[in-house]
Design a protein around this motif. Structure first.
Motif, mmCIF file in Angstrom:
data_model
loop_
_atom_site.group_PDB
_atom_site.id
_atom_site.type_symbol
_atom_site.label_atom_id
_atom_site.label_comp_id
_atom_site.label_asym_id
_atom_site.label_seq_id
_atom_site.Cartn_x
_atom_site.Cartn_y
_atom_site.Cartn_z
ATOM 1 N N HIS A 1 4.858 0.251 -5.572
ATOM 2 C CA HIS A 1 3.827 -0.400 -4.754
ATOM 3 C C HIS A 1 4.143 -1.875 -4.539
ATOM 4 C CE1 HIS A 1 2.196 -2.412 -8.285
ATOM 5 N NE2 HIS A 1 2.337 -1.279 -8.923
ATOM 6 N N GLN A 2 3.417 -2.488 -3.659
ATOM 7 C CA GLN A 2 3.687 -3.878 -3.297
ATOM 8 C C GLN A 2 2.614 -4.847 -3.787
ATOM 9 O OE1 GLN A 2 6.643 -5.046 -1.977
ATOM 10 N NE2 GLN A 2 7.198 -2.966 -2.515
ATOM 11 N N HIS A 3 1.897 -4.467 -4.833
ATOM 12 C CA HIS A 3 0.934 -5.395 -5.417
ATOM 13 C C HIS A 3 1.680 -6.528 -6.118
ATOM 14 C CE1 HIS A 3 -2.644 -3.070 -4.673
ATOM 15 N NE2 HIS A 3 -2.070 -1.999 -5.181
ATOM 16 N N THR A 4 0.976 -7.631 -6.314
ATOM 17 C CA THR A 4 1.516 -8.747 -7.077
ATOM 18 C C THR A 4 1.515 -8.376 -8.551
ATOM 19 O OG1 THR A 4 0.735 -10.347 -5.459
ATOM 20 C CG2 THR A 4 1.143 -11.169 -7.680
ATOM 21 N N ILE A 5 2.625 -8.645 -9.215
ATOM 22 C CA ILE A 5 2.747 -8.399 -10.653
ATOM 23 C C ILE A 5 3.129 -9.710 -11.333
ATOM 24 C CG2 ILE A 5 3.528 -6.042 -10.163
ATOM 25 C CD1 ILE A 5 6.317 -6.962 -11.293
ATOM 26 N N ASN A 6 3.114 -9.696 -12.655
ATOM 27 C CA ASN A 6 3.667 -10.792 -13.449
ATOM 28 C C ASN A 6 4.900 -10.264 -14.157
ATOM 29 O OD1 ASN A 6 0.764 -12.639 -14.719
ATOM 30 N ND2 ASN A 6 1.588 -12.514 -12.686
ATOM 31 N N LEU A 7 5.956 -11.068 -14.148
ATOM 32 C CA LEU A 7 7.187 -10.731 -14.850
ATOM 33 C C LEU A 7 7.593 -11.935 -15.682
ATOM 34 C CD1 LEU A 7 10.288 -8.911 -13.506
ATOM 35 C CD2 LEU A 7 10.566 -11.061 -14.735
ATOM 36 N N ALA A 8 7.743 -11.729 -16.984
ATOM 37 C CA ALA A 8 8.217 -12.779 -17.886
ATOM 38 C C ALA A 8 9.697 -12.539 -18.138
ATOM 39 C CB ALA A 8 7.443 -12.758 -19.194
ATOM 40 N N LEU A 9 10.498 -13.569 -17.918
ATOM 41 C CA LEU A 9 11.949 -13.452 -18.032
ATOM 42 C C LEU A 9 12.457 -14.449 -19.060
ATOM 43 C CD1 LEU A 9 14.662 -12.339 -16.863
ATOM 44 C CD2 LEU A 9 14.577 -14.259 -15.245
ATOM 45 N N GLN A 10 13.171 -13.929 -20.046
ATOM 46 C CA GLN A 10 13.857 -14.787 -21.009
ATOM 47 C C GLN A 10 15.326 -14.425 -20.954
ATOM 48 O OE1 GLN A 10 13.289 -14.000 -25.206
ATOM 49 N NE2 GLN A 10 13.588 -16.145 -25.726
ATOM 50 N N ILE A 11 16.152 -15.412 -20.681
ATOM 51 C CA ILE A 11 17.599 -15.212 -20.653
ATOM 52 C C ILE A 11 18.213 -16.081 -21.730
ATOM 53 C CG2 ILE A 11 19.722 -15.513 -19.321
ATOM 54 C CD1 ILE A 11 18.141 -14.929 -16.800
ATOM 55 N N VAL A 12 18.998 -15.459 -22.591
ATOM 56 C CA VAL A 12 19.694 -16.178 -23.658
ATOM 57 C C VAL A 12 21.189 -16.048 -23.370
ATOM 58 C CG1 VAL A 12 20.053 -16.380 -26.138
ATOM 59 C CG2 VAL A 12 17.841 -15.570 -25.267
ATOM 60 N N PRO A 13 21.794 -17.099 -22.805
ATOM 61 C CA PRO A 13 23.221 -17.024 -22.493
ATOM 62 C C PRO A 13 24.060 -17.218 -23.745
ATOM 63 C CG PRO A 13 22.363 -19.171 -21.868
ATOM 64 C CD PRO A 13 21.190 -18.356 -22.362
ATOM 65 N N GLN A 14 25.129 -16.482 -23.828
ATOM 66 C CA GLN A 14 26.048 -16.633 -24.946
ATOM 67 C C GLN A 14 27.098 -17.675 -24.562
ATOM 68 O OE1 GLN A 14 25.407 -14.549 -27.997
ATOM 69 N NE2 GLN A 14 23.602 -14.862 -26.722
ATOM 70 N N VAL A 15 26.756 -18.922 -24.859
ATOM 71 C CA VAL A 15 27.626 -20.074 -24.613
ATOM 72 C C VAL A 15 27.520 -20.983 -25.827
ATOM 73 C CG1 VAL A 15 27.454 -20.004 -22.091
ATOM 74 C CG2 VAL A 15 25.791 -21.340 -23.394
ATOM 75 N N SER A 16 28.339 -22.020 -25.869
ATOM 76 C CA SER A 16 28.240 -22.961 -26.987
ATOM 77 C C SER A 16 26.847 -23.587 -26.990
ATOM 78 C CB SER A 16 29.322 -24.035 -26.887
ATOM 79 O OG SER A 16 29.179 -24.760 -25.692
ATOM 80 N N SER A 17 26.351 -23.889 -28.173
ATOM 81 C CA SER A 17 24.970 -24.362 -28.310
ATOM 82 C C SER A 17 24.716 -25.633 -27.501
ATOM 83 C CB SER A 17 24.604 -24.576 -29.778
ATOM 84 O OG SER A 17 25.457 -25.532 -30.361
ATOM 85 N N ASP A 18 25.713 -26.464 -27.316
ATOM 86 C CA ASP A 18 25.513 -27.694 -26.553
ATOM 87 C C ASP A 18 25.403 -27.432 -25.046
ATOM 88 O OD1 ASP A 18 28.276 -27.024 -26.529
ATOM 89 O OD2 ASP A 18 28.807 -29.092 -26.005
ATOM 90 N N ARG A 19 25.701 -26.223 -24.599
ATOM 91 C CA ARG A 19 25.610 -25.884 -23.174
ATOM 92 C C ARG A 19 24.461 -24.936 -22.861
ATOM 93 N NH1 ARG A 19 29.246 -23.354 -20.405
ATOM 94 N NH2 ARG A 19 28.400 -24.389 -18.588
#
Length: 102
Positions: free
Chosen positions: A2-20
């Motif tokens: 369907h085309q109703h409005t939804i909520n989507l929570a997105l968490q992305i954890v990239p595997q890179v050096s901690s300083d980046r």
């Protein structure tokens, strides 16, 4: 879907050096910002509001930009709230708390 409005929570954890890590996450947030969907950045995730198809396309592009920024792997966590016959909005969940913080 369907085309109703939804909520989507997105968490992305990239595997890179901690300083980046923050710089790469910022790239993903820029994708969300530039998409034109309504969103709110939170400490652990970004919540978006739109149609299912629209938000899944934004989530996919946000992941891809992390690879373009040098991540070899990304951990992606998605939570959605979808109603069968009506819209879901961020305001219905947070407006009473936002008023307290003003």
């Amino acid at each position: 879907m369907h085309q109703h409005t939804i909520n989507l929570a997105l968490q992305i954890v990239p595997q890179v050096s901690s300083d980046r890590a923050y710089a790469v996450v910022d790239e993903a947030i820029a994708v969300i910002h530039n998409s034109g969907v309504k969103y709110r950045v939170c400490p652990f995730e970004t919540v978006m509001e739109g149609t299912y198809d629209e938000l899944m396309a934004v989530a996919k592009k946000a992941q891809e930009v992390c690879f373009d920024a040098g991540a070899e792997q990304v951990l992606v966590y998605i939570k959605m709230q979808i109603r069968k016959n009506s819209d879901v909005t961020m305001e219905e969940k947070v407006e009473k708390y936002d008023a307290r913080q003003s």
